[in-house]
Scaffold this motif. Structure first.
Motif, mmCIF file in Angstrom:
data_model
loop_
_atom_site.group_PDB
_atom_site.id
_atom_site.type_symbol
_atom_site.label_atom_id
_atom_site.label_comp_id
_atom_site.label_asym_id
_atom_site.label_seq_id
_atom_site.Cartn_x
_atom_site.Cartn_y
_atom_site.Cartn_z
ATOM 1 N N ASP A 164 0.812 -1.213 0.000
ATOM 2 C CA ASP A 164 0.000 0.000 0.000
ATOM 3 C C ASP A 164 0.848 1.267 0.000
ATOM 4 O O ASP A 164 0.505 2.259 -0.646
ATOM 5 C CB ASP A 164 -0.937 0.026 1.218
ATOM 6 N N SER A 165 1.958 1.234 0.722
ATOM 7 C CA SER A 165 2.809 2.434 0.816
ATOM 8 C C SER A 165 3.875 2.506 -0.273
ATOM 9 O O SER A 165 4.538 3.520 -0.424
ATOM 10 C CB SER A 165 3.475 2.500 2.191
ATOM 11 N N GLY A 166 4.058 1.400 -1.014
ATOM 12 C CA GLY A 166 5.061 1.403 -2.086
ATOM 13 C C GLY A 166 6.489 1.301 -1.564
ATOM 14 O O GLY A 166 7.423 1.740 -2.226
ATOM 15 N N THR A 167 6.645 0.745 -0.379
ATOM 16 C CA THR A 167 7.985 0.544 0.185
ATOM 17 C C THR A 167 8.243 -0.950 0.302
ATOM 18 O O THR A 167 7.318 -1.760 0.201
ATOM 19 C CB THR A 167 8.103 1.186 1.587
ATOM 20 N N ASN A 168 9.502 -1.322 0.541
ATOM 21 C CA ASN A 168 9.769 -2.742 0.711
ATOM 22 C C ASN A 168 9.449 -3.160 2.143
ATOM 23 O O ASN A 168 9.203 -2.325 3.011
ATOM 24 C CB ASN A 168 11.201 -3.098 0.297
#
Length: 182
Positions: A164-168
């Motif tokens: 959802d946040s686009g982070t790993n």
């Protein structure tokens, strides 16, 4: 675009092959007349295809192939009498007399093979270090303790937040740890 190095002991041969390749849309990064020049060019480029003849003043194609970086392939243009099946595994051979269309189609096949290998390597997930694994484990344990989740639910929660946040997942685990440990 895949880099191509043309290497022949006779400069005239090298230029003729380069001209054929350039006319057919290939990017020729270097034209070499010795094995050492080809190795230096290949080291600078890192990956691509070396189109070469059988012999150079300083080495033969086997020695050249052994000196090439891992990401390089070789297309050997040689008469059948010189070749006699001595090509190492991984070297593609084209016999004389050479037709320009055979050269172009073989090179296109090799370029497609290289692109497929690059895509496969890129799609493989990056291996996490032990510190990163430990951080994710700690975040899961914290979620399990504070929110009464199972390990599977905690893992899914970290994955979902990550997507959802686009982070790993490692960054997400760090964020969870910092938010809960305030």
């Amino acid at each position: 675009m895949t880099n191509v190095i043309v290497a022949f002991s006779r400069e005239e041969d090298a230029k003729n092959i380069r001209n054929i390749l350039v006319r057919n849309g290939f990017m020729v990064a270097a034209v070499c007349t010795s094995g050492a020049q080809a190795v230096n060019s290949a080291d600078e480029l890192g990956s691509g295809i070396v189109v070469c003849g059988c012999r150079f003043a300083d080495m033969v194609f086997n020695e050249l192939y052994e000196c090439l970086p891992k990401g390089m392939q070789m297309l050997l243009l040689v008469s059948p009498s010189q070749w006699s099946g001595r090509a190492p595994e991984g070297v593609v051979c084209l016999g004389h007399p050479l037709k320009a269309q055979d050269l172009v189609s073989t090179l296109e096949m090799m370029v497609a093979s290289l692109a497929k290998r690059r895509k496969k390597l890129k799609s493989q997930p990056k291996e996490r270090s032990s510190e990163e694994k430990e951080l994710i484990k700690q975040a899961k344990e914290l979620l399990m303790e504070r929110n009464h989740m199972s390990e599977t639910d905690a893992h899914r929660y970290i994955q979902k937040c990550s997507m959802d946040s686009g982070t790993n997942m490692v960054e997400t685990a760090q964020m969870i740890m910092s938010l809960i440990n305030r």
